[in-house]
Design an enzyme around this catalytic site. Sequence first.
Site, PDB file in Angstrom:
ATOM      1  N   THR A  46       0.904  -0.992   0.134  1.00 12.08           N
ATOM      2  CA  THR A  46       0.034  -0.034  -0.088  1.00 12.08           C
ATOM      3  C   THR A  46       0.812   1.441  -0.023  1.00 12.08           C
ATOM      4  O   THR A  46       0.702   2.225  -0.538  1.00 12.08           O
ATOM      5  CB  THR A  46      -0.865   0.036   1.235  1.00 12.08           C
ATOM      6  OG1 THR A  46      -1.557  -1.075   1.247  1.00 12.08           O
ATOM      7  CG2 THR A  46      -1.906   1.326   0.996  1.00 12.08           C
ATOM      8  N   TYR A 109     -13.029  -3.943  -1.439  1.00 13.61           N
ATOM      9  CA  TYR A 109     -14.375  -3.154  -2.042  1.00 13.61           C
ATOM     10  C   TYR A 109     -15.499  -4.361  -2.109  1.00 13.61           C
ATOM     11  O   TYR A 109     -16.500  -3.937  -2.230  1.00 13.61           O
ATOM     12  CB  TYR A 109     -13.865  -2.778  -3.573  1.00 13.61           C
ATOM     13  CG  TYR A 109     -14.922  -2.125  -4.269  1.00 13.61           C
ATOM     14  CD1 TYR A 109     -15.158  -0.820  -3.921  1.00 13.61           C
ATOM     15  CD2 TYR A 109     -15.626  -2.726  -5.310  1.00 13.61           C
ATOM     16  CE1 TYR A 109     -16.251   0.087  -4.625  1.00 13.61           C
ATOM     17  CE2 TYR A 109     -16.778  -1.921  -5.798  1.00 13.61           C
ATOM     18  CZ  TYR A 109     -16.942  -0.726  -5.633  1.00 13.61           C
ATOM     19  OH  TYR A 109     -17.991  -0.189  -6.356  1.00 13.61           O
ATOM     20  N   TYR A 135      -2.545 -10.503   4.656  1.00 12.81           N
ATOM     21  CA  TYR A 135      -2.701  -8.846   4.899  1.00 12.81           C
ATOM     22  C   TYR A 135      -3.965  -8.538   5.144  1.00 12.81           C
ATOM     23  O   TYR A 135      -4.707  -8.299   4.209  1.00 12.81           O
ATOM     24  CB  TYR A 135      -1.852  -8.085   3.759  1.00 12.81           C
ATOM     25  CG  TYR A 135      -1.895  -6.460   3.956  1.00 12.81           C
ATOM     26  CD1 TYR A 135      -1.932  -5.934   5.319  1.00 12.81           C
ATOM     27  CD2 TYR A 135      -1.662  -5.569   2.891  1.00 12.81           C
ATOM     28  CE1 TYR A 135      -2.044  -4.661   5.590  1.00 12.81           C
ATOM     29  CE2 TYR A 135      -1.586  -4.353   3.035  1.00 12.81           C
ATOM     30  CZ  TYR A 135      -1.627  -3.705   4.398  1.00 12.81           C
ATOM     31  OH  TYR A 135      -1.659  -2.505   4.586  1.00 12.81           O
ATOM     32  N   ARG A 140      -8.984  -0.213   4.915  1.00 13.01           N
ATOM     33  CA  ARG A 140      -8.787   0.219   3.560  1.00 13.01           C
ATOM     34  C   ARG A 140      -9.737  -0.852   2.730  1.00 13.01           C
ATOM     35  O   ARG A 140     -10.021  -0.507   1.545  1.00 13.01           O
ATOM     36  CB  ARG A 140      -7.507  -0.011   3.003  1.00 13.01           C
ATOM     37  CG  ARG A 140      -6.298   1.138   3.428  1.00 13.01           C
ATOM     38  CD  ARG A 140      -5.156   0.984   2.878  1.00 13.01           C
ATOM     39  NE  ARG A 140      -4.276   1.900   3.406  1.00 13.01           N
ATOM     40  CZ  ARG A 140      -3.916   3.111   2.704  1.00 13.01           C
ATOM     41  NH1 ARG A 140      -4.663   3.405   1.573  1.00 13.01           N
ATOM     42  NH2 ARG A 140      -3.184   3.949   3.029  1.00 13.01           N
ATOM     43  N   LYS A 164       0.037 -10.112   8.328  1.00 13.13           N
ATOM     44  CA  LYS A 164       0.351  -8.711   8.659  1.00 13.13           C
ATOM     45  C   LYS A 164      -1.226  -8.275   9.160  1.00 13.13           C
ATOM     46  O   LYS A 164      -1.867  -8.025   8.279  1.00 13.13           O
ATOM     47  CB  LYS A 164       0.740  -8.052   7.592  1.00 13.13           C
ATOM     48  CG  LYS A 164       0.961  -6.496   7.892  1.00 13.13           C
ATOM     49  CD  LYS A 164       1.509  -5.594   6.721  1.00 13.13           C
ATOM     50  CE  LYS A 164       1.377  -4.191   6.931  1.00 13.13           C
ATOM     51  NZ  LYS A 164       1.764  -3.340   5.573  1.00 13.13           N
ATOM     52  N   ILE A 206       5.642  -5.085   9.857  1.00 13.64           N
ATOM     53  CA  ILE A 206       5.821  -4.440   8.534  1.00 13.64           C
ATOM     54  C   ILE A 206       5.520  -2.866   8.559  1.00 13.64           C
ATOM     55  O   ILE A 206       4.405  -2.717   8.581  1.00 13.64           O
ATOM     56  CB  ILE A 206       5.250  -5.069   7.210  1.00 13.64           C
ATOM     57  CG1 ILE A 206       5.550  -6.605   7.254  1.00 13.64           C
ATOM     58  CG2 ILE A 206       5.371  -4.611   5.932  1.00 13.64           C
ATOM     59  CD1 ILE A 206       4.827  -7.509   6.115  1.00 13.64           C
TER      60      ILE A 206
END
Length: 294
Positions: A46, A109, A135, A140, A164, A206
């Site tokens: 990202t 989404y 992840y 997001r 993550k 991370i």
Amino acid sequence: MTKFIGTGVALITPFKSDLSIDFDALERLVEHNIENGTEYLVISGTTGESVTVTSEEKKALIKFIAKVNKGRLPLVLGIGGNNTSAIIEEIKTTDLSDISAILSVSPYYSKPTQEGIYQHFKAVAEVSPLPIILYNVPGRTSSNMLPETTIRLANDFENIIAVKEAGNNVHQYLELLRTKPDDFLILSGDDDLALGVALAGGSGVISVIGQALPKEFTEMIRLGIAGKAKEAYEIHFKLMPITGLIFSENNPAGIKAVLEALNISNSHVRLPLVEATDKLKNDIKLALAELAKS
């Protein structure tokens, strides 16, 4: 597994004023991290503005970073999205010879159910020749991968080795740590919570801010993993102001402003992102000056 214990950093993609990739700045950034203790590098996450980097640019980034790195640190590559078949095709057609693991974001989404998330990663795991780091970043993706889904995947697929976790949810971190298989890694994706996760039994982070201040950040995480809370929190408290600032407008505009202040790269980002405001850039310079005094 041990390759990914400690501090990995989600590298930015530096841009020139014409928004082409600034490879000179990228080389400075990679060397800055290698020289100052970062354990591994993450490409096309990202923070690397992966959604506005073309497939050809992504290939060029992989090739260039591998050339600069010269095998010194493990490289993790972001391959993820909300089109399962496209991700499978990218894994099959990407030259992964210099890559140690794939970082794959939970589908965004589309807002799949937990079963949909499981089936997505099942399909990815079955074709991946490399270890996979899941992840989860619900802020997001608009979809939270629950701990039971993460642990189900960890138990069912040997090549799913880590998550993550970036939900900024302490309870969710603790639930993952409580229920995970012994050899499964819980990596913080929240810079502000990373030390607490390490002290609770996590395997590292991370990081975003870590790429700008790798010497301090990696030492903090190493101390946390070793259970040395007092020493680790001394560093954490010093880093708190700058860590908070970089996320106050958007990521990666904030970290790019820090790297500009450190003369490593500049602050250009691609639309729809915009550069950090002058106020934030000034606040970052003041915070870095205070950090240098401490």
